[in-house]
Design an enzyme around this catalytic site. Structure first.
Site, PDB file in Angstrom:
ATOM      1  N   TYR A 106     -16.037  11.301 -35.836  1.00 36.28           N
ATOM      2  CA  TYR A 106     -15.325  11.060 -34.844  1.00 36.28           C
ATOM      3  C   TYR A 106     -13.806  11.850 -34.842  1.00 36.28           C
ATOM      4  O   TYR A 106     -13.930  12.879 -35.488  1.00 36.28           O
ATOM      5  CB  TYR A 106     -15.260   9.662 -34.229  1.00 36.28           C
ATOM      6  CG  TYR A 106     -14.976   9.526 -33.013  1.00 36.28           C
ATOM      7  CD1 TYR A 106     -15.822  10.047 -31.850  1.00 36.28           C
ATOM      8  CD2 TYR A 106     -13.826   9.028 -32.569  1.00 36.28           C
ATOM      9  CE1 TYR A 106     -15.759   9.917 -30.584  1.00 36.28           C
ATOM     10  CE2 TYR A 106     -13.538   8.825 -31.070  1.00 36.28           C
ATOM     11  CZ  TYR A 106     -14.360   9.200 -30.148  1.00 36.28           C
ATOM     12  OH  TYR A 106     -14.269   9.337 -28.780  1.00 36.28           O
ATOM     13  N   ARG A 159     -11.187  15.449 -19.472  1.00 34.89           N
ATOM     14  CA  ARG A 159      -9.992  15.197 -20.484  1.00 34.89           C
ATOM     15  C   ARG A 159     -10.390  14.688 -21.609  1.00 34.89           C
ATOM     16  O   ARG A 159     -10.265  13.614 -22.003  1.00 34.89           O
ATOM     17  CB  ARG A 159      -9.326  14.058 -19.617  1.00 34.89           C
ATOM     18  CG  ARG A 159      -7.740  14.136 -19.949  1.00 34.89           C
ATOM     19  CD  ARG A 159      -7.087  12.825 -20.551  1.00 34.89           C
ATOM     20  NE  ARG A 159      -7.942  12.452 -21.814  1.00 34.89           N
ATOM     21  CZ  ARG A 159      -7.759  11.188 -22.298  1.00 34.89           C
ATOM     22  NH1 ARG A 159      -6.813  10.460 -21.968  1.00 34.89           N
ATOM     23  NH2 ARG A 159      -8.170  10.760 -23.420  1.00 34.89           N
ATOM     24  N   LYS A 177     -18.754   8.260 -29.990  1.00 34.76           N
ATOM     25  CA  LYS A 177     -18.636   6.768 -29.619  1.00 34.76           C
ATOM     26  C   LYS A 177     -19.898   6.012 -29.985  1.00 34.76           C
ATOM     27  O   LYS A 177     -19.593   4.935 -30.549  1.00 34.76           O
ATOM     28  CB  LYS A 177     -18.137   6.715 -28.073  1.00 34.76           C
ATOM     29  CG  LYS A 177     -16.847   7.137 -27.775  1.00 34.76           C
ATOM     30  CD  LYS A 177     -15.650   5.956 -28.307  1.00 34.76           C
ATOM     31  CE  LYS A 177     -14.496   6.749 -27.749  1.00 34.76           C
ATOM     32  NZ  LYS A 177     -13.448   5.534 -28.241  1.00 34.76           N
ATOM     33  N   ASP A 249     -12.928   9.255 -21.257  1.00 29.62           N
ATOM     34  CA  ASP A 249     -12.059  10.829 -21.300  1.00 29.62           C
ATOM     35  C   ASP A 249     -12.342  11.353 -19.973  1.00 29.62           C
ATOM     36  O   ASP A 249     -12.883  12.520 -19.843  1.00 29.62           O
ATOM     37  CB  ASP A 249     -12.797  11.549 -22.471  1.00 29.62           C
ATOM     38  CG  ASP A 249     -12.089  11.364 -23.736  1.00 29.62           C
ATOM     39  OD1 ASP A 249     -11.264  10.412 -23.800  1.00 29.62           O
ATOM     40  OD2 ASP A 249     -12.462  12.007 -24.807  1.00 29.62           O
ATOM     41  N   ASN A 421      -4.077  12.151 -30.267  1.00 33.65           N
ATOM     42  CA  ASN A 421      -5.082  12.801 -31.234  1.00 33.65           C
ATOM     43  C   ASN A 421      -5.620  13.728 -30.673  1.00 33.65           C
ATOM     44  O   ASN A 421      -5.694  14.158 -29.200  1.00 33.65           O
ATOM     45  CB  ASN A 421      -6.093  11.905 -31.781  1.00 33.65           C
ATOM     46  CG  ASN A 421      -6.926  10.964 -30.876  1.00 33.65           C
ATOM     47  OD1 ASN A 421      -7.456  11.580 -29.742  1.00 33.65           O
ATOM     48  ND2 ASN A 421      -6.908   9.897 -31.302  1.00 33.65           N
TER      49      ASN A 421
END
Length: 571
Positions: A106, A159, A177, A249, A421
């Site tokens: 991840y 995004r 995820k 996102d 991040n």
């Protein structure tokens, strides 16, 4: 290949019933044991080398191969290839090296994987639902291959982390995820479903790439886009009525819209908003165990005013109100800056949620600044004197030496959370925050950082990682068949994480527990979520009762652990 998980009624042992032999067993990652297979009765004589490996030997071999990969992205590809051929071995390897490998599967490495998704693509995983499939989305969802999903993670790729629009490459995020749902909370991997809603992209590099795997069209906007999302949600409610839906996102405006539009329609939440809020609040609560005082004593400054900041501000306010503050007092303890500077009331084009946290326009009248219309972050810190500074700006270097020294001038132990991040977007590094504050800052970051030595002391940098929150929430929602995910559940999750921080963690300078304890944290969060759901009438009260430990044992039993089960051939 046809396979089924069964329990032997004679001794309650679990096994996998298969209806194929030989090569089919090896090519299905959920039944494949590789060199750990015994050869009898399964048609594998001559198919594998003669030596039978133990799981420990397989772990040694796969870890050796992992280390041989020269770059983080090469290591990522190596691990995904392992996941594609042997699911048990993949998750067992991650558990054995969780600190080393989570940044590979991840953040931050997943960001590069999303950017290069169309060039690294190997094997299908999850479901791609294109705008051109509207009118038939329920049929597409039935084609997922996952019966009765526990958790669906969905993105539209617009995004991705701090990287922006990645189009179909955003699929790397739901895949990653859900890997963490399994790794950190034991959600069975056979029940998880990543989904990419492909409504196009505005990324010119992707559109010009002849290997791009997404729809080659501009992003759909407005009513057409919303109708597309609406049809998807209706399909989930029809085809997967027991699933938890996590939004991931989406662009800020869409993220907020979808959360509010559907949170009462099916169990759902947005990790960028609510998960980030809960883990940030957990860091604040953990820091108070070092500094003393209460949450009501804190003043929060958010650098960045997107969906994540909205969630942090709202949950911080909820925490203050829960400690006895009035809503007005709680809102007054929060300030924000965005691209336009300090968020003040009456500013043209101010978005709805920012109004709730905007400062009075005349408040800065007595401030010492060089240019009131263009105040620097350092000047804002000097005048507001926050105790907590949170960065969600995706602006590298925003927390410069002047800003950190301003925090340290007014607070003995300032809490600094540069959360953006991947690492390239982080507002400052832990080493910078500690150096510029003479070692007094309490620091946690959104991306992983190595321990920092300062003043003869080694500081373990806690990662303010949503992974401490969302897997446990998902586990609780699944086990408890929770009908609605409430904000109070995330407040409970934050407190649970803070309570899991030991005195040894605090002595090392970390306000988060190590990842090695994350499954225990997720278990505790799941129990807290179910208790809250029962109190809110969103789950069955009988889940809290029962022999053998009641709720805690029920949740523990539901958590999948990567181990090889016996295979039995059935005609």
């Amino acid at each position: 290949m046809d396979w089924t998980l069964r329990i032997d009624p004679t001794d309650d042992t679990r096994y996998i019933a298969v209806r194929s032999k030989g090569h089919a067993l090896i090519h299905e990652p959920r039944t494949n044991k590789g060199t750990a297979f015994t050869r009898d009765k399964l048609g594998l004589h001559g198919v594998l080398p003669p030596a039978i490996s133990t799981l420990d030997q397989q772990l040694e071999r796969t870890y050796e191969n992992f280390l041989a990969a020269p770059t983080p992205i090469a290591k990522h590809v190596n691990l995904i290839a392992l996941q594609d051929r042997n699911e048990v071995l993949f998750f067992r390897l991650l558990l054995a090296h969780i600190d080393e490998m989570m940044p590979i599967v991840y953040t931050p490495t997943v960001g590069e994987a999303c950017e290069r998704f169309s060039h690294l693509y190997r094997r299908p995983r999850g479901l791609y639902i294109g705008f051109d499939q509207r009118g038939h989305i329920a049929d597409v969802l039935r084609n997922s291959g996952v019966n009765d999903p526990s958790v669906i993670v969905v993105t539209d790729g617009e995004r991705i982390l701090g990287l922006g629009d990645q189009g179909a490459g955003g699929m790397g995020i739901p895949i990653g995820k859900l890997c963490l749902y399994t790794l950190c909370a034991g959600i069975p991997p056979t029940t998880t479903l990543p989904v990419m809603l492909d409504a196009g992209t505005e990324n010119e590099e992707r559109l010009a790439d002849p290997l791009y795997l997404g729809l080659r069209r501009r992003l759909v906007r407005g009513a057409e886009y919303q109708a597309f999302v609406d049809e998807f949600v209706e399909a989930v409610c029809t085809v997967c009525p027991g699933a938890l839906l996590q939004w991931e996102d989406f662009l800020k405006e869409n993220a907020i819209t979808q959360l509010e539009r559907f949170r009462d329609r099916l169990p759902s939440f947005n990790d960028d908003i609510q998960g980030t809020a809960a883990v940030a609040l957990a860091g604040m609560l953990g820091s108070l165990r070092i500094t003393g005082g209460s949450l009501r004593d804190q003043r929060l400054l958010l650098a960045g005013a997107g969906a994540s900041s909205q969630g942090i501000a709202q949950l911080f306010v909820a925490g203050l109100v829960d400690e006895g503050a009035t809503p007005a007092e709680a809102h007054a303890a929060v300030s924000m800056i965005d691209r336009g500077g300090l968020v003040v009331r009456g500013r043209a084009g101010l978005e709805g949620f920012k109004v709730d946290f905007a400062r009075a326009p005349d408040e800065s009248a007595g401030w010492k600044v060089r240019d009131r219309a263009h105040m620097t972050l350092e000047e804002i810190v000097d005048n507001l004197r926050p105790t907590i500074l949170v960065g969600t700006s995706t602006t590298r270097g925003l927390f410069d030496e002047g800003v950190v020294r301003a925090m340290a001038r007014h607070v003995a132990r300032p809490l600094i959370l540069p959360l953006s991040n991947p690492t390239s977007k982080c507002e400052c590094t832990p080493a910078e925050a500690l150096r510029w504050s003479e070692g007094r800052a309490i620091v946690a970051t959104g991306s992983p950082f190595a321990p920092v030595e300062h003043g003869g002391r080694v500081h373990r940098i806690g990662q303010c990682n949503n992974t401490f929150i969302f897997p446990g929430v998902g586990l609780g929602a699944w086990v408890g068949r929770v009908r609605r995910i409430s904000d109070a559940m995330f407040l409970d999750a934050a407190r649970t994480v803070a309570a899991a921080v030991t005195e040894e963690d605090l002595a090392a300078g970390s306000v988060f527990p190590p990842l090695s304890r994350i499954r225990d944290v997720s278990h505790a969060i799941a129990c807290a979520v179910i208790r809250r759901a029962v109190s809110e009438g969103q789950s069955r009260a009988d889940l809290l009762e029962g022999p053998g430990g009641g709720l805690e044992e029920r949740v523990r039993e539901a958590m999948w652990f990567p181990e090889y089960l016996p295979l039995r051939f059935e005609e």
